[in-house]
Design an enzyme around this catalytic site. Structure first.
Site, short mmCIF file in Angstrom:
data_model
loop_
_atom_site.label_atom_id
_atom_site.label_comp_id
_atom_site.label_asym_id
_atom_site.label_seq_id
_atom_site.Cartn_x
_atom_site.Cartn_y
_atom_site.Cartn_z
N HIS A 221 0.87 -1.19 0.00
CA HIS A 221 0.00 0.00 0.00
C HIS A 221 0.90 1.23 0.00
O HIS A 221 1.84 1.31 0.78
CB HIS A 221 -0.81 0.08 1.30
CG HIS A 221 -1.92 -0.91 1.45
ND1 HIS A 221 -2.12 -1.63 2.60
CD2 HIS A 221 -2.94 -1.25 0.63
CE1 HIS A 221 -3.21 -2.38 2.48
NE2 HIS A 221 -3.71 -2.18 1.29
N HIS A 258 -2.78 1.66 -4.78
CA HIS A 258 -3.35 3.02 -4.70
C HIS A 258 -2.45 4.05 -5.39
O HIS A 258 -2.81 4.55 -6.43
CB HIS A 258 -3.65 3.48 -3.26
CG HIS A 258 -4.53 2.53 -2.50
ND1 HIS A 258 -5.77 2.19 -2.95
CD2 HIS A 258 -4.33 1.81 -1.35
CE1 HIS A 258 -6.32 1.33 -2.10
NE2 HIS A 258 -5.47 1.08 -1.12
N ASP A 306 -10.27 -4.32 -3.36
CA ASP A 306 -9.83 -3.81 -2.06
C ASP A 306 -10.80 -4.10 -0.92
O ASP A 306 -10.84 -5.21 -0.41
CB ASP A 306 -9.52 -2.30 -2.21
CG ASP A 306 -8.71 -1.75 -1.04
OD1 ASP A 306 -8.34 -2.54 -0.15
OD2 ASP A 306 -8.44 -0.54 -1.02
ZN LIG Z 1 -5.83 -2.52 0.69
#
Ligand SMILES: [Zn+2]
Length: 430
Positions: A221, A258, A306
């Site tokens: 992440h 992300h 997610d």
């Molecule tokens: Zn995640």
């Protein structure tokens, strides 16, 4: 067993082709023939889901009310931690089974489980340190989805190696315990390495994990939240992606999940590294994360579900394109000069990026796994556009994973029993 499937249109590596026959043996495509009439429907390679926390499916719909103050990612995380602390292995398996059924019905044929709920509720490892990973594997085997296990390394609450919080106790491992966990996971399913974030692993730990990964998939992440960017700047003087590109050997086997808050220089740096950006547009919108600048990103990206607040590959692509339209005040932002239909252009890029991030071979071609989905219609670009932008429910008709048909006429063969098991688990948990 040898099987032949004939389609009116198929998305082959070179683009849409009419009258295509696929021969399948032992789960793989053995030959692709063109000019074979008599087929129906439109076949596409199944979409890889490159980022999932399946257990979070249990809280979908329960975090959509405002707390006493301003709601944020961090207040959502409090609820998620409460859920995580209450789940036993049976719950994890029941919730994953439901999530995987929905993934298959929603057009995904493979999933990377970024999995950090490792230990018993009091934080002690189970007798089998990979008990929870084994439950995810059982759910994947029952539903037929292809699984990449990404056991997560989590050791700290914040930048600079701060001690973990009590509510993170089920996630925490030393490097030695993690190596054992990884070895055990690798006996269950194809596995990769997943440092949770720059918050949760120190630079020394990140180096050790990078060595352990070698050329296997390594997912992390990164830069999801502005507060994370500010904390990283305060700690290191660098932004998260800037830090990673400068201090870690970011390479094509890396997936930066992300990467929402990047400068143009950071985005160019990611593209130059060959790493894949793991976009999760529905979750990023749901959590108020921000918008990744996909409109001019030259690198690879894939999509992930997610938090699993809504599971549908088409909806992820829709949100990706719409977020860019809203930010850029333009239409058809993700189309390219070579592929002008927007849905087709996004599908092709997400397919390639997802497969790269998961170490999978993709594409309807000899030697590739027979993992494909079908949609019903005449003109393939228009039908795919309708599946992404105008369908009220997932437009997927049939799904094969490695030659096994697991969804027929939009319905997974375990849909009813998975829903019952999921309902019982959620009733207990929420
Ligand atoms: Zn995640």
């Amino acid at each position: 067993m040898v099987e032949t499937l004939i389609f009116r249109h198929a998305l082959l590596p070179e683009g849409w082709v009419e009258n295509v026959s696929l021969t399948i043996a032992d789960g793989n495509i053995t030959s692709v023939e063109r000019g074979i009439p008599g087929g129906t429907g439109i076949a596409l390679p199944g979409m890889p889901n490159l980022h999932s926390h399946s257990f979070q499916r249990a809280m979908a719909g329960y975090a959509e009310l405002r707390g006493p103050g301003a709601d944020s990612f961090w207040t959502w995380r409090e609820l998620m931690y409460r859920l995580a602390l209450g789940m036993n292995p049976d719950d994890v398996q029941a919730v994953a089974t439901q999530a995987f059924v929905e993934m298959l019905e929603g057009g995904y044929t493979a999933v990377a489980e970024f999995h950090y709920l490792h230990h018993a509720p009091d934080g002690t490892p189970y007798t089998d340190i990979a008990e929870m990973a084994a439950r995810l594997t059982a759910a994947a085997e029952a539903t037929g989805i292809e699984l990449l296990l990404l056991p997560v390394f989590y050791a700290h609450a914040g930048f600079g190696g701060t001690a973990p919080l009590p509510e993170q106790r089920r996630f925490i491992n030393s490097l030695d315990a993690y190596a054992e966990l990884y070895e055990r996971c690798a006996t269950l399913a194809p596995s990769g390495i997943a440092p949770h974030s720059l918050r949760a692993a120190t630079p020394e730990e990140l180096r050790a994990l990078t060595t352990l990964a070698g050329t296997r998939p390594l997912h992390i992440h990164i830069a999801e939240q502005t507060a994370e960017v500010e904390a990283c700047l305060a700690w290191s003087g660098l932004r998260p992606v800037e830090y990673l590109l400068r201090h870690a050997p970011v390479a094509p086997n890396w997936c930066l999940v992300h990467a929402t808050h990047v400068t143009p220089t950071e985005a160019t740096g990611i593209a130059a590294s060959g790493a894949v950006v793991g976009l999760c547009p529905l979750t990023e919108a749901n959590l108020g994360d921000g918008i990744f600048p996909a409109h001019d990103f030259p690198g690879a990206f894939g999509i992930g579900s997610d938090s699993n607040v809504l599971i549908d590959a088409g909806r992820e692509l829709q949100m990706l394109e719409y977020s860019q339209r809203l930010a850029q005040h333009q239409r058809n932002v993700m189309a390219s000069a070579t592929i002008r239909p927007t849905a087709t252009a996004m599908y092709q890029r997400a397919l390639a990026g997802g497969a790269q991030a998961m170490g999978l071979q993709t594409g309807l071609a000899p030697g590739a796994p027979a993992s494909l989905v079908t949609i019903a219609g005449d003109d393939p670009d228009t039908t795919l556009a309708q599946a992404v932008f105008t369908a009220r429910t997932p437009a997927i008709r049939d799904v094969w994973v490695r030659g096994r048909r697991v969804v027929a006429e939009g319905r997974h063969h375990l849909a009813a029993s998975a829903r019952a098991g999921f309902g019982a688990a959620v009733k207990r948990l929420v």
